[in-house]
Design an enzyme around this catalytic site. Structure first.
Site, short mmCIF file in Angstrom:
data_model
loop_
_atom_site.label_atom_id
_atom_site.label_comp_id
_atom_site.label_asym_id
_atom_site.label_seq_id
_atom_site.Cartn_x
_atom_site.Cartn_y
_atom_site.Cartn_z
CE LYS A 29 -15.13 -0.62 7.04
NZ LYS A 29 -14.54 -1.96 7.27
CD GLU A 87 -9.52 -4.73 4.99
OE1 GLU A 87 -9.18 -3.54 4.89
OE2 GLU A 87 -10.09 -5.19 6.00
CG ASP A 112 -10.81 -8.08 8.32
OD1 ASP A 112 -10.52 -8.72 9.35
OD2 ASP A 112 -11.32 -6.93 8.37
CE LYS A 150 -10.37 -5.57 11.28
NZ LYS A 150 -11.76 -5.75 10.81
CB CYS A 206 -8.97 -1.31 15.03
SG CYS A 206 -9.61 0.07 14.05
#
Ligand code: MN
Length: 345
Positions: free
Chosen positions: A161, A216, A241, A265, A292
């Site tokens: 992250k 992402e 995303d 997701k 997820c």
């Protein structure tokens, strides 16, 4: 197999360690277990892991939708699952995790009734998938020790992250790359960068030879021009995303040539839109990963069956059950980095 009742149960899950992404820290998560009761004695199960940040969802509002949804699907035959899908598709996109749970519960009932496993329902291309594991934003030393633990566990792909501090992010990614060989990195900014910051980031980690295979959601959800700018100025594949939830979002992105990857997701899209997005992306030559929210073992099971059965994904980020305390796999088993869909319930 007529639908006669719908039950919602709230369950609180605690994170083993606070989960820190760009501009958000989570300590615990409340999910909803949905039971779809039929008159044949079969009850299908599904899980919703709501997200305010991504879906605009709010737990009490979702709980309050129970009767609304029950009235809309009561009396339908769960075998005619597209009828159930259609009803849920008419609901607001700010309850998509709930849409997912109810749609999956219908498929679960269908599978129990026919004696097939969900991954076979989804096509049976594979029986298992390999997952990555995620490292929160944190100080460099903490990042290194977190990655060390993940690598020791045997993971080949680590998701890092980033998105709060460009300079520190580059330092963290470069340090991890220098220290740990033979792993691939997925880097997720969770909307935290401007387009120019994202381009600088991609350039820096590319120049340093970091094994970053995917960046992402570098920029804010509505900054599609920025996303395209990053995509076309980055040697690293760029994925969407947060800005892809429905099939319409996916269509717009592939049509406009905005991304190399889409992260599906189930909690953002439900089964109906997730299936549609697979076809849209494949038609456009856009690659797919599956991610997820904060699903427990029950919700990750949904994604394991979906991902294995469709065989549609290059990367699988299905690790939330490993980050939560009081849960275990449901409908699948985990051996190292591999998640195996159970053949029978
Ligand atoms: Mn993401």
């Amino acid at each position: 197999m007529k639908i006669v009742d719908l039950q919602f149960e709230e369950i609180v899950y605690k994170y083993i360690k606070p989960f820190h992404i760009a501009n958000n820290i989570a300590l615990e998560k409340t999910n909803i277990t949905v039971s779809l009761v039929t008159d044949s004695g079969i009850t299908g199960k599904g899980e919703a892991s709501p997200s305010f940040r991504v879906n605009g969802e709010c737990l009490p509002a979702l709980m309050a939708l129970r009767l609304e949804i029950l009235h809309a699907i009561k009396g339908m035959d769960a075998m005619n699952y597209l009828q159930v899908f259609d009803v849920l598709d008419r609901f607001s996109t700010t309850s998509s995790s709930l849409k997912m749970a109810v749609q999956y519960a219908a498929i679960d009932a269908f599978c129990q009734n026919t004696g097939i496993a969900p991954y076979q329902f989804f096509g049976g291309r594979k029986e298992n998938v390999e997952t990555d594991k995620t490292v929160s934003i944190g100080p460099l030393e903490e990042t290194i020790s977190d990655v060390e633990a993940i690598v020791t566990e045997g993971f080949n792909i680590v998701k890092m992250k980033v998105g709060e501090d460009l300079k520190k992010d580059i330092e963290r990614v470069v340090s991890v790359s220098d220290r740990f060989r033979n792993i691939s990195l997925i880097v997720d900014a969770n909307t935290g960068y401007t387009a120019k910051e994202a381009i600088l980031f991609a350039e820096a980690v590319y120049r340093e030879g970091c094994p970053v295979v995917l960046l992402e959601q570098p920029v804010p959800v509505n900054d599609l021009d920025g996303l395209k700018l990053v995509r076309h100025n980055s040697m690293i594949p760029v994925g969407a995303d947060e800005c892809v939830r429905t099939r319409f979002d996916a269509y717009r992105l592939v049509k406009g040539d905005y991304v190399d990857f889409i992260n599906i997701k189930l909690m953002k899209s439900g089964l109906s839109d997730a299936l549609a997005i697979i076809d849209i992306a494949k038609s456009a030559g856009v690659s797919l990963m599956i991610g997820c929210m904060s699903e427990s073992g029950l919700g990750i099971g949904q994604s394991v069956h979906f991902a294995a059965g469709t065989g549609a994904f290059v990367y699988h980020d299905l690790d939330s059950h490993m980050l939560l305390k009081n849960t275990k796999p449901v409908g699948f088993s985990q051996h190292g980095t591999k998640l195996f869909a159970f053949k029978v319930r």
